[in-house]
Design an enzyme around this catalytic site. Structure first.
Site, mmCIF file in Angstrom:
data_model
loop_
_atom_site.group_PDB
_atom_site.id
_atom_site.type_symbol
_atom_site.label_atom_id
_atom_site.label_comp_id
_atom_site.label_asym_id
_atom_site.label_seq_id
_atom_site.Cartn_x
_atom_site.Cartn_y
_atom_site.Cartn_z
ATOM 1 N N ARG A 33 130.515 11.366 65.134
ATOM 2 C CA ARG A 33 129.217 10.676 65.071
ATOM 3 C C ARG A 33 129.202 9.623 63.971
ATOM 4 N NH1 ARG A 33 126.539 16.448 64.455
ATOM 5 N NH2 ARG A 33 128.452 16.847 65.610
ATOM 6 N N ASP B 89 134.150 17.565 59.339
ATOM 7 C CA ASP B 89 134.648 17.737 60.704
ATOM 8 C C ASP B 89 133.685 17.149 61.745
ATOM 9 O OD1 ASP B 89 136.427 18.466 62.646
ATOM 10 O OD2 ASP B 89 136.009 20.626 62.546
ATOM 11 N N LYS C 243 140.098 22.296 60.124
ATOM 12 C CA LYS C 243 140.080 23.154 61.313
ATOM 13 C C LYS C 243 141.062 24.304 61.062
ATOM 14 C CE LYS C 243 138.784 19.736 64.802
ATOM 15 N NZ LYS C 243 137.411 20.280 64.990
ATOM 16 N N ASP D 243 142.226 14.753 64.550
ATOM 17 C CA ASP D 243 141.126 15.394 63.840
ATOM 18 C C ASP D 243 141.599 16.684 63.189
ATOM 19 O OD1 ASP D 243 138.711 16.201 62.889
ATOM 20 O OD2 ASP D 243 137.768 16.532 64.848
ATOM 21 N N ASP E 17 141.502 13.632 70.537
ATOM 22 C CA ASP E 17 140.192 13.258 69.994
ATOM 23 C C ASP E 17 139.916 11.755 70.123
ATOM 24 O OD1 ASP E 17 137.864 14.425 69.079
ATOM 25 O OD2 ASP E 17 138.322 14.120 66.955
ATOM 26 N N LYS F 272 134.750 7.090 71.301
ATOM 27 C CA LYS F 272 135.265 7.682 70.061
ATOM 28 C C LYS F 272 136.785 7.617 70.041
ATOM 29 C CE LYS F 272 135.676 12.187 67.641
ATOM 30 N NZ LYS F 272 135.183 13.586 67.555
ATOM 31 N N GLU G 122 133.024 14.126 62.300
ATOM 32 C CA GLU G 122 133.404 12.736 62.007
ATOM 33 C C GLU G 122 133.121 11.791 63.175
ATOM 34 O OE1 GLU G 122 135.502 14.957 63.149
ATOM 35 O OE2 GLU G 122 136.207 13.787 64.868
HETATM 36 N N1 BES Z 1 136.614 16.593 67.870
HETATM 37 C C1 BES Z 1 135.754 17.681 67.560
HETATM 38 C C2 BES Z 1 135.087 18.284 68.804
HETATM 39 C C3 BES Z 1 136.011 18.959 69.777
HETATM 40 C C4 BES Z 1 136.215 20.334 69.687
HETATM 41 C C5 BES Z 1 136.624 18.253 70.779
HETATM 42 C C6 BES Z 1 137.051 20.935 70.592
HETATM 43 C C7 BES Z 1 137.462 18.876 71.685
HETATM 44 C C8 BES Z 1 137.677 20.217 71.597
HETATM 45 C C9 BES Z 1 134.656 17.226 66.621
HETATM 46 O O1 BES Z 1 134.999 16.219 65.735
HETATM 47 C C10 BES Z 1 134.244 18.396 65.782
HETATM 48 O O2 BES Z 1 135.045 18.852 65.041
HETATM 49 N N2 BES Z 1 133.013 18.828 65.945
HETATM 50 C C11 BES Z 1 132.495 19.915 65.185
HETATM 51 C C12 BES Z 1 131.158 19.504 64.657
HETATM 52 C C13 BES Z 1 130.556 20.475 63.681
HETATM 53 C C14 BES Z 1 131.340 20.498 62.403
HETATM 54 C C15 BES Z 1 129.125 20.055 63.406
HETATM 55 C C16 BES Z 1 132.364 21.116 66.112
HETATM 56 O O3 BES Z 1 131.907 20.974 67.226
HETATM 57 O O4 BES Z 1 132.764 22.204 65.691
HETATM 58 ZN ZN ZN Z 2 136.599 15.002 66.316
HETATM 59 MN MN MN Z 3 135.880 16.958 63.944
#
Ligand code: BES
Ligand code: ZN
Ligand code: MN
Length: 527
Positions: free
Chosen positions: A379, A375, A304, A297, A316, A292, A377
């Site tokens: 996947r 968020d 966020k 992000d 990210d 990825k 993104e």
């Molecule tokens: N990049 C984030 C995941 C992440 C969170 C990485 C904290 C490192 C530290 C990812 O893109 C994300 O935002 N995931 C969301 C998914 C949700 C919206 C289904 C999450 O885990 O909150």
């Molecule tokens: Zn992310």
């Molecule tokens: Mn995200």
């Protein structure tokens, strides 16, 4: 972005030997600068002048180097005894050197039984040694392991120790106008047999260069490490190693139908790219590594809202960085493996052009995804990265690595990554590789009963579901068909706030060593 041309020969030798550049070379591309400011010398003789002597001691060995007088031996024995130093793995002692040694300080490093010494324990000892030495005024460090007489173990343990020293001494300070002094010692490794030691040192140094490359890419702020810049940095680091690099432009991404990858960056001034790095070290069916590469992000319209969390998001792209670093390490070690690294690159930003929650994107595979949450993104871009590598390379196995979900951190924390696999052999070999390099993994479920949670009312699937980390994996699974596959969720593993062990503060380079090791141990012919 200004990138100076690379001197190919220098980069290659730097990758292999950690050599520094000649004084007259002006280098602006940070990835062309040597990552280390220390010097490494490998020799069958002692340094002419050293201020610090490090003696590597097997458990229970009498501490006595060639040429030591009886009185020196006795004094050192007494020092060791008073300190309770027995040469056990992990033991380390710094003392004022007895006068006869001609050095200022003496450091004893225990390694237990050299035949049994775990590589990562020796690396940790090297990292601790570096930390100890950085707190002194040492300039020239003589490292002697002659108490390990077997030349294979002698060379190996010194190379692993040096690896730990190097990993700890990487610094990311180029945005500081007056950075703290960098470690600048010369480490002089006294090996008993050059032929045995050299290969071990070269392999470990190529691996370290891969880790440094991953750390560097991960550490770049979003505005510096955006998709095109990331791809170009990777190209400049990989091509001199003999890696075939292709960079697909946003137009090509769109033309090829990768609407999920394209969509994530459609609202950013920095549009999507796809990086393909192919190391063809054999003619077999390749192994694919997919990372990825979301270069920042914000969350998109599902912004966020946690300040600390959004601040971490330059990391990210750590999965993509790990893939680039692993390909660099594999190429640097000239492994006889066919490995293709694929990094979908995006930047998840907001503008009038950005994806809206509820939008539907069409992937390269033709499957559609409802963007329930902008968020989620990672996947989206990985779906197209996975599809692309299957379509164009027919790999015999795939590992993808990504900072994918916060849910993963809740489940297993930030020392472990969470892994999800559709194949036992892939899981077992990856878990073994992870263990070898002390990058721990913990398996979580992929299960048909989670399918329902990613079903969409309006598209083939949606990009959220429950439980969170498994839902991400379930979506990815739909893009790997029957190819043996493992998904590594490394959210939280990408960065440490302060130095610890082999990690200086900042990006860890997590994944590079595991993926490199996995490529080595994964069976050559599919089963
Ligand atoms: N990049 C984030 C995941 C992440 C969170 C990485 C904290 C490192 C530290 C990812 O893109 C994300 O935002 N995931 C969301 C998914 C949700 C919206 C289904 C999450 O885990 O909150
Ligand atoms: Zn992310
Ligand atoms: Mn995200």
């Amino acid at each position: 972005m200004k990138l100076k041309p690379i001197m190919k020969a220098s980069l290659l030798s730097m990758a292999l030997f950690g050599a520094s550049f000649s004084a007259n070379a002006t280098i602006e591309n940070p990835l062309v600068t040597s990552y280390l400011s220390t010097q490494t010398v490998i020799a069958t003789q002692a340094a002419e002048q050293a201020d610090t002597l490090v003696v590597v001691v097997p458990e229970g060995a009498a501490i006595q180097l060639a040429g030591w007088s009886t009185s020196t031996v006795e004094q050192v024995a007494r020092i060791a005894e008073v300190a309770g130093f027995e040469g056990k793995m992990g033991q380390q002692e710094t003392v004022n050197a007895p006068a006869g040694l001609g050095v200022t300080r003496l450091i004893l490093v225990g390694v237990g039984d050299p035949a049994e010494a775990a590589r990562t324990k020796v690396e940790d000892a090297g990292a601790a040694l570096a930390n100890m030495i950085n707190n002194t005024k040492a300039e020239t460090v003589q490292v002697n392991a002659e108490l390990i007489s077997n030349p294979v173990y002698n060379g190996r343990i010194l190379a692993q120790l040096a690896h730990g020293v190097d990993l700890r001494n990487y610094r990311f300070d180029r945005y500081q106008s007056s950075p703290a002094a960098r470690p600048a010692q010369t480490y002089h490794y006294h090996v008993t047999s050059r032929s045995h030691a050299e290969r071990e040192f070269e392999a470990m140094q190529a691996l370290a260069q891969g880790v440094f490359l991953a750390r560097e890419l991960t550490n770049l702020p979003g505005s510096a490490g955006y998709p095109a810049a990331f791809a170009e940095y990777a190209r400049q680091a990989l091509e001199p190693l003999g890696v075939n690099v292709t960079i697909l432009t946003p137009e090509q991404v769109l033309e090829m139908g990768m609407g999920a990858l394209y969509g994530v960056s459609q609202g950013s001034q920095h549009k999507a790219h796809l990086l393909i790095a192919h190391w063809e070290g054999s003619s077999e069916q390749p192994i694919a590594l997919v990372g990825k590469g979301n270069t920042h992000d914000t969350g998109g319209y599902n912004l966020k809202t946690n300040a600390a969390s959004i601040h971490r998001m330059p990391t990210d792209k750590a999965g993509g960085a790990a893939v680039v670093g692993a390909v660099a390490a594999i190429a640097g070690q000239r492994l006889e493996q066919n490995v293709v690294g694929v990094v979908p690159l995006s930047q998840n930003s907001i503008s009038g052009e950005a994806l809206l929650p509820g939008d539907v994107v069409t992937t390269g595979s033709g499957l559609t995804i409802e963007v329930a949450n902008t968020d989620a993104e990672g996947r989206l871009i990985l779906a197209d990265g996975l599809w692309y590598v299957r379509e164009h390379y027919n790999p015999r196995a795939i590992a993808d690595i990504a900072t994918l979900t916060g849910a993963k951190m809740t489940a297993v924390g930030t020392d472990f990554s969470a892994v999800f696999a559709n194949n036992e052999l892939v899981y077992e070999t990856l878990a073994e590789a992870a263990e070898t390099v002390n990058e721990r993994v913990w398996r979580l479920p992929l299960d048909p009963r989670f399918e329902r949670s990613i079903s969409s009312r309006i598209a083939d699937m949606k990009n959220t579901g429950s439980p969170g980390a498994s839902a991400g994996a379930m979506l990815l699974q739909r893009f790997v068909g029957d190819t043996p596959w493992i998904h590594i969720d490394m959210a939280g593993n990408a960065q440490v706030d302060g130095p610890s062990g082999i990690h200086p503060a900042g990006a860890t380079g997590y994944g590079v060593r595991m993926l490199t090791e996995w490529v080595k141990v994964y069976p050559k012919t599919a089963e």
